[in-house]
Write a protein that holds these residues in place. Sequence first.
Motif, mmCIF file in Angstrom:
data_model
loop_
_atom_site.group_PDB
_atom_site.id
_atom_site.type_symbol
_atom_site.label_atom_id
_atom_site.label_comp_id
_atom_site.label_asym_id
_atom_site.label_seq_id
_atom_site.Cartn_x
_atom_site.Cartn_y
_atom_site.Cartn_z
ATOM 1 N N ASN A 172 4.332 13.232 0.653
ATOM 2 C CA ASN A 172 4.628 11.472 1.046
ATOM 3 C C ASN A 172 3.081 11.064 1.021
ATOM 4 O O ASN A 172 2.324 11.389 1.814
ATOM 5 C CB ASN A 172 5.169 11.368 2.380
ATOM 6 N N PRO A 173 2.799 10.269 -0.157
ATOM 7 C CA PRO A 173 1.210 9.736 0.076
ATOM 8 C C PRO A 173 0.958 8.860 1.152
ATOM 9 O O PRO A 173 -0.221 8.591 1.207
ATOM 10 C CB PRO A 173 1.381 9.015 -1.099
ATOM 11 N N ASN A 174 1.827 8.414 1.944
ATOM 12 C CA ASN A 174 1.826 7.456 3.103
ATOM 13 C C ASN A 174 1.363 8.127 4.247
ATOM 14 O O ASN A 174 0.719 7.720 5.140
ATOM 15 C CB ASN A 174 2.807 6.760 3.246
ATOM 16 N N SER A 175 1.255 9.655 4.295
ATOM 17 C CA SER A 175 0.916 10.456 5.538
ATOM 18 C C SER A 175 -0.604 10.628 5.531
ATOM 19 O O SER A 175 -1.065 10.734 4.290
ATOM 20 C CB SER A 175 1.837 11.546 5.532
ATOM 21 N N ILE A 176 -1.095 11.067 6.417
ATOM 22 C CA ILE A 176 -2.741 11.298 6.554
ATOM 23 C C ILE A 176 -2.645 12.686 7.328
ATOM 24 O O ILE A 176 -2.099 12.695 8.433
ATOM 25 C CB ILE A 176 -3.564 10.197 6.584
ATOM 26 N N SER A 177 -3.666 13.695 6.944
ATOM 27 C CA SER A 177 -3.736 14.626 8.107
ATOM 28 C C SER A 177 -4.733 14.245 9.083
ATOM 29 O O SER A 177 -5.883 13.658 8.672
ATOM 30 C CB SER A 177 -4.219 15.981 7.172
ATOM 31 N N GLN B 263 0.800 -1.167 -0.063
ATOM 32 C CA GLN B 263 0.039 0.024 0.059
ATOM 33 C C GLN B 263 0.644 1.346 -0.008
ATOM 34 O O GLN B 263 0.228 2.559 -0.256
ATOM 35 C CB GLN B 263 -1.025 -0.112 1.176
ATOM 36 N N LYS B 264 2.039 1.354 0.287
ATOM 37 C CA LYS B 264 3.081 2.380 0.351
ATOM 38 C C LYS B 264 3.267 2.827 -1.059
ATOM 39 O O LYS B 264 3.201 2.015 -2.294
ATOM 40 C CB LYS B 264 4.498 1.919 0.944
ATOM 41 N N GLU B 265 3.594 4.031 -1.376
ATOM 42 C CA GLU B 265 3.860 4.800 -2.556
ATOM 43 C C GLU B 265 5.157 5.582 -2.406
ATOM 44 O O GLU B 265 5.789 5.773 -1.377
ATOM 45 C CB GLU B 265 2.797 5.705 -2.833
ATOM 46 N N GLY B 266 5.605 5.886 -3.588
ATOM 47 C CA GLY B 266 6.724 6.732 -3.425
ATOM 48 C C GLY B 266 6.387 8.392 -3.540
ATOM 49 O O GLY B 266 5.318 8.627 -2.792
ATOM 50 N N MET B 267 7.224 9.038 -3.620
ATOM 51 C CA MET B 267 6.989 10.558 -3.189
ATOM 52 C C MET B 267 6.855 11.350 -4.544
ATOM 53 O O MET B 267 7.245 10.837 -5.708
ATOM 54 C CB MET B 267 8.504 11.172 -2.676
ATOM 55 N N LYS B 268 6.198 12.549 -4.277
ATOM 56 C CA LYS B 268 5.658 13.171 -5.484
ATOM 57 C C LYS B 268 6.113 14.784 -5.076
ATOM 58 O O LYS B 268 6.092 15.246 -4.273
ATOM 59 C CB LYS B 268 4.277 13.169 -5.747
ATOM 60 N N PHE B 269 6.270 15.419 -6.352
ATOM 61 C CA PHE B 269 6.472 17.141 -6.184
ATOM 62 C C PHE B 269 5.230 17.818 -6.877
ATOM 63 O O PHE B 269 4.900 17.543 -7.755
ATOM 64 C CB PHE B 269 7.785 17.361 -6.542
#
Length: 389
Positions: free
Chosen positions: A208-213, A181-187
């Motif tokens: 970081n797509p793996n973080s959530i607010s 389920q983990k993904e890479g980073m994006k800009f």
Amino acid sequence: MDRCVQHGKELEVHCDDHQELCCSVCVALNHRLCSSIIHLPDLARGFLKTTEFKQLPAAVDKMRSRLDELKNDCMKDQASLKDSYKNIIAEIKALRKEINQILDELEKKTVKQLDNMMDDLEKSIKDDLETCVHMDDQLKTMIEKLQQITGKNKETNSYIGFRVCQSKLSEANSLVQEIRQKEGMKFKSDESVLPFLRNLNSLGTVENPNSISVYKAQSSSLYKVRIKEDKYKCHIAGICELYVGGKNDLYLYTTDGRLVKKIYEDKSKYITVCRCAVSPDGERIYVTNPTAFKLITLDTSGQVLSTVEDPDLKQPTGLCVSPGGHVFVCGCISNTVVQVDPQGRRKLATLARETDGMCLPQSVWFIEKTSTLIVGQEDEDNITVLKLC
């Protein structure tokens, strides 16, 4: 004979109520009221001839194969991560050429942000790779020991080894799903850079797509929704569309109303499927079980991935998932609305309580663009609107 990790005693019995292998001390302390305690030799008698036992090596081989694939993917992700880093740097440099020297300090801040996230993600991938290698070694050792068991207690020890190995397979399966389920980073560049250059703090944000607010309520407002034609008080029970749930079942339908299949069923209590919602990628289905006080997360085949139980989530009813993956759930008799992590493993925050106007909340919807939470309640003519921050 294997021994109890907690008490050092030989494992002697199996508890049907708790599905555990126990020693005599465990039975005396924790299982005195259990209805079914069976001695392991009795339970293991004839076990070596069962299809379940004979299929265990194949199941281990299949899991090891999946782990090998995952290890290869992790190594590919390392290379991909470096490529992503180089590509993002190139984007930053290209944007940098269009503006003047005032961007020097902003560029340093942005690259520093990128470097920090690069370090975090590289460490995460390294940790995942090490975990896969360790899990693979454990499974290999366990199946080798199981196949080498001899002596008069072969059946009993084989049964114990089988149960331990099954537990490790379950742990490995959870590991595979978690890492997948983990993904890479994006800009994401800031489109207002040029016109608002002097007011910026950075060139953009590295995501970081793996973080959530995690949100908190900023304000709350009440709006009447009852119209003149309504004869009774409004019972606001839903604020979205998804899969179709019955009292104990979850079904998949096509958009034109054709039944595809039943994907989940739980007949243990009167109502075990109340509401459902789907993650943005379509890989996870969230279901509220109001009689067991649980939020259940399923995969698309109906397998239970995780559950959440919390004192602030009594009799969960309505829920929703935002496009960004934020999960919100109503606790009907606890008079709460909580935020749950996207994997459905734990509560992140309690956003609203009875003091905020919650009274038997039944439905919830989140408007991500304005960070607004709309809550419908049982036998109420009003909706509550929460402004989050």
